[in-house]
Enzyme design. Structure first.
Site, PDB file in Angstrom:
ATOM      1  N   ASN A 150      -7.457   7.460  -4.522  1.00  0.00           N
ATOM      2  CA  ASN A 150      -8.476   7.455  -4.082  1.00  0.00           C
ATOM      3  C   ASN A 150      -8.471   9.458  -3.281  1.00  0.00           C
ATOM      4  O   ASN A 150      -9.342   9.426  -3.188  1.00  0.00           O
ATOM      5  CB  ASN A 150      -8.085   6.185  -3.004  1.00  0.00           C
ATOM      6  CG  ASN A 150      -6.915   6.632  -2.568  1.00  0.00           C
ATOM      7  OD1 ASN A 150      -6.280   7.387  -3.365  1.00  0.00           O
ATOM      8  ND2 ASN A 150      -6.704   6.157  -1.285  1.00  0.00           N
ATOM      9  N   GLU A 248       4.332   2.063  -1.655  1.00  0.00           N
ATOM     10  CA  GLU A 248       3.250   2.711  -0.009  1.00  0.00           C
ATOM     11  C   GLU A 248       1.351   1.858  -0.550  1.00  0.00           C
ATOM     12  O   GLU A 248       1.072   2.470  -1.818  1.00  0.00           O
ATOM     13  CB  GLU A 248       2.998   3.853  -0.412  1.00  0.00           C
ATOM     14  CG  GLU A 248       3.627   4.807   0.254  1.00  0.00           C
ATOM     15  CD  GLU A 248       4.544   4.586   1.945  1.00  0.00           C
ATOM     16  OE1 GLU A 248       3.503   3.789   2.600  1.00  0.00           O
ATOM     17  OE2 GLU A 248       5.058   5.248   2.502  1.00  0.00           O
ATOM     18  N   CYS A 282      -6.764   4.215   2.363  1.00  0.00           N
ATOM     19  CA  CYS A 282      -5.693   3.048   2.482  1.00  0.00           C
ATOM     20  C   CYS A 282      -5.491   2.739   3.925  1.00  0.00           C
ATOM     21  O   CYS A 282      -5.605   1.874   4.345  1.00  0.00           O
ATOM     22  CB  CYS A 282      -4.530   3.376   1.649  1.00  0.00           C
ATOM     23  SG  CYS A 282      -3.896   4.564   1.964  1.00  0.00           S
ATOM     24  N   GLU A 461       6.779   7.486   3.679  1.00  0.00           N
ATOM     25  CA  GLU A 461       6.884   8.832   3.223  1.00  0.00           C
ATOM     26  C   GLU A 461       6.181   9.857   4.678  1.00  0.00           C
ATOM     27  O   GLU A 461       6.839   9.175   5.631  1.00  0.00           O
ATOM     28  CB  GLU A 461       5.765   9.272   2.811  1.00  0.00           C
ATOM     29  CG  GLU A 461       5.916   8.703   1.570  1.00  0.00           C
ATOM     30  CD  GLU A 461       4.132   8.077   0.657  1.00  0.00           C
ATOM     31  OE1 GLU A 461       3.528   8.280   0.719  1.00  0.00           O
ATOM     32  OE2 GLU A 461       4.685   8.306  -0.674  1.00  0.00           O
TER      33      GLU A 461
END
Ligand code: NDP
Length: 480
Positions: A150, A248, A282, A461
């Site tokens: 993405n 993630e 996301c 992260e």
């Protein structure tokens, strides 16, 4: 037709099997390049190269590693136009978006971690006259980095940069659906003279290349961004091997709009948080909850503005939405619109494929879509769609909307719109998500922890979280 190459041991090379896969341009539906269909033998070769490079790379001073990463960042910026064009062609997103967000952020990722290592520090625990403890942090070795389609270069570099900065060598796999900018990055690494084997990029399929990286005994640390079910497969393999993992994963993020919000700001940002990158972020707010006193006003204004959003090919400067990433993905998103109708939803706007003219007639374009009238717990409101499709519903109380917001298996991000500071703080505390935005969306400071709770992921992260993830602490206790 251009053949993308693997980048192993500092060299661009063919896959060992000689096999290639088709790479599609989602804006036209046509194959425009070929991707190595790599397998275990390519990953093994990359791991050997990374292992060989590791001692020297880990031993370099932080200043020297910073120098390489800054040089990569500079080259990304120098090549911004070409990289942005390549990203849009590979992914379908508008060119203005690649230019404004994807590629600049890739450069920032390298620059941020290049400089972060110059400010990092380790702990010291003083036991007075008895002893002193100090903690050193060591790079782990060969890091496996696997990224999705993405935000291709943006997310690929978000992993690679901290891994390299901390002294690890990397075997990375970009999404097979969007491999082009990772390939161009490998050329940049060659140009700046990154030592051979420090970064290795192996292209190919998830179940071949990704799975081999995951199960490789010489790769003790895995950083993965992608879907929740892929994350589960990775965890099943990597956890019993006691690998360090950062996962993630997916999201189904609530966008909660109280009646006392700044209406215009909430409206224009909601358009963005719903449909930016064709809804394929996301962090997009796919479930919109609006407090009842402004529900109809907000809904009608949102629908009216969404109707005006232009869907077009990536080079069309007027287009707010480009193509979604693949035919499969387009069909998946459309199947959710059908599901929403079966579940009793009303499509207020959108819901269909868009057919453009000429060479773009076979591209994968979708209308931005708003659906009303669904219960909070139906599948449409519980499962990740990851396209330009949002649902909207009213609520009456804070408690009620918290129940709706927290009802999914996901917990990545939430957005709250209110001018009541106490309520904003209360909501932020009670929402089950790793990130909460108040009166904004996707405002990023790279120092902040980034990640989700529940099935949106494991670990964080960003900032020092990533520097710590890619290093192992070792405590040294000296008796005085
Ligand atoms: P996938 O999980 O399908 O793929 C992600 C990566 O994993 C790809 O490189 C893929 O390769 C690879 N892969 C697939 N199967 C395996 C396997 N068995 N072992 C190892 N690697 C494998 O996700 P998508 O690419 O479809 O990306 C969309 C998803 O990513 C959404 O769910 C989205 O929410 C999530 N995402 C999460 C973010 C976050 O920060 N939390 C940010 C961005 C996206 P291949 O492409 O060849 O299949």
């Amino acid at each position: 037709m251009e053949k993308i190459q693997n980048y192993i041991g500092g060299k661009l090379c063919e896959p060992q099997s000689g096999n290639y896969l088709d790479n599609y341009n989602p804006a036209t539906g046509a194959v425009y390049s070929l991707i190595p269909d790599s397998d275990k033998s390519d990953v093994d070769k990359a791991v050997i190269a990374a292992k060989n490079a590791f001692p020297a790379w880990a031993a370099l001073s932080s200043e020297k590693r910073m120098g390489f990463l800054m040089a990569i960042a500079d080259k990304i910026e120098e090549n911004l136009e070409d990289l942005a064009l390549a990203e849009s062609k590979d992914n379908g997103k508008p060119l203005w978006l690649s230019k404004a967000v994807d590629i600049p952020r890739a450069a920032s990722n390298f620059r941020f971690y290049a400089t972060a290592i110059m400010h990092d520090k380790t702990d010291c625990f003083d036991m007075g006259e008895v002893a002193i403890n100090y903690t050193i942090r060591k790079p782990i070795g060969v890091a496996g980095c696997i990224s999705p389609w993405n935000l291709p270069l943006y997310l690929f570099t978000w992993k690679i940069a901290p891994a390299l900065a901390t002294g690890n060598c990397v075997v990375a796999k970009p999404s097979e659906v969007t491999p082009m900018t990772a390939y161009l990055l490998s050329k940049i690494c060659t140009e700046v003279g990154l030592p051979d084997g420090v970064l290795n990029i192996v292209h190919g399929l998830g179940h071949k290349v990704g799975a081999t990286i995951t199960e490789h005994p010489e790769i003790p640390v895995i950083s993965f961004t992608g879907g929740t079910s892929t994350g589960q497969q990775i965890a099943r393999v990597a956890a019993p091997m006691f690998k360090k993992m950062s996962l993630e994963l997916g999201g189904k993020n609530p966008n909660i709009i109280f009646a006392d919000c700044d209406f215009d700001d909430a409206l224009s940002t909601t358009k963005r948080s719903s449909f930016a990158n064709q809804g394929q972020i996301c962090l997009c707010g796919s479930r919109i909850f609006v407090e009842r006193p402004i529900y109809e006003k907000f809904r009608d204004a949102f629908v009216a503005q969404t109707k005006k959003m232009v869907v077009g090919h990536p080079l069309d400067e007027k287009a707010k939405l480009g193509a979604v990433v693949s035919k499969d993905h387009m069909e998946k998103v459309l199947s959710y619109v059908e599901l929403a109708k079966e579940e009793g939803g009303t499509v207020l706007v959108g819901g269909k494929r868009v057919i453009l003219d000429g060479e773009y007639a076979n591209g994968y374009y979708l209308e931005p879509t708003i659906i009303e009238g669904l219960p909070f717990n139906c599948r449409t409101n519980q499962e990740e769609i990851f396209g330009p499709v949002v649902t909207i519903m009213p609520f009456d109380t804070e408690e009620e909307v918290l129940g709706y917001a927290n009802s999914t298996k996901y917990g990545l991000s939430s957005t709250v719109w209110t001018s009541n500071l106490k309520r904003a703080h209360r909501m932020a505390g009670n929402l089950d998500s790793g990130i909460v935005w108040i009166n904004t969306w996707l405002l990023r400071d790279l120092r902040t922890p980034f990640g989700g709770v529940k099935q949106s992921g494991v670990g964080r992260e960003g900032g020092f979280e990533a520097l710590h993830f890619f290093t192992e602490p070792k405590n040294v206790c000296i008796k005085l």
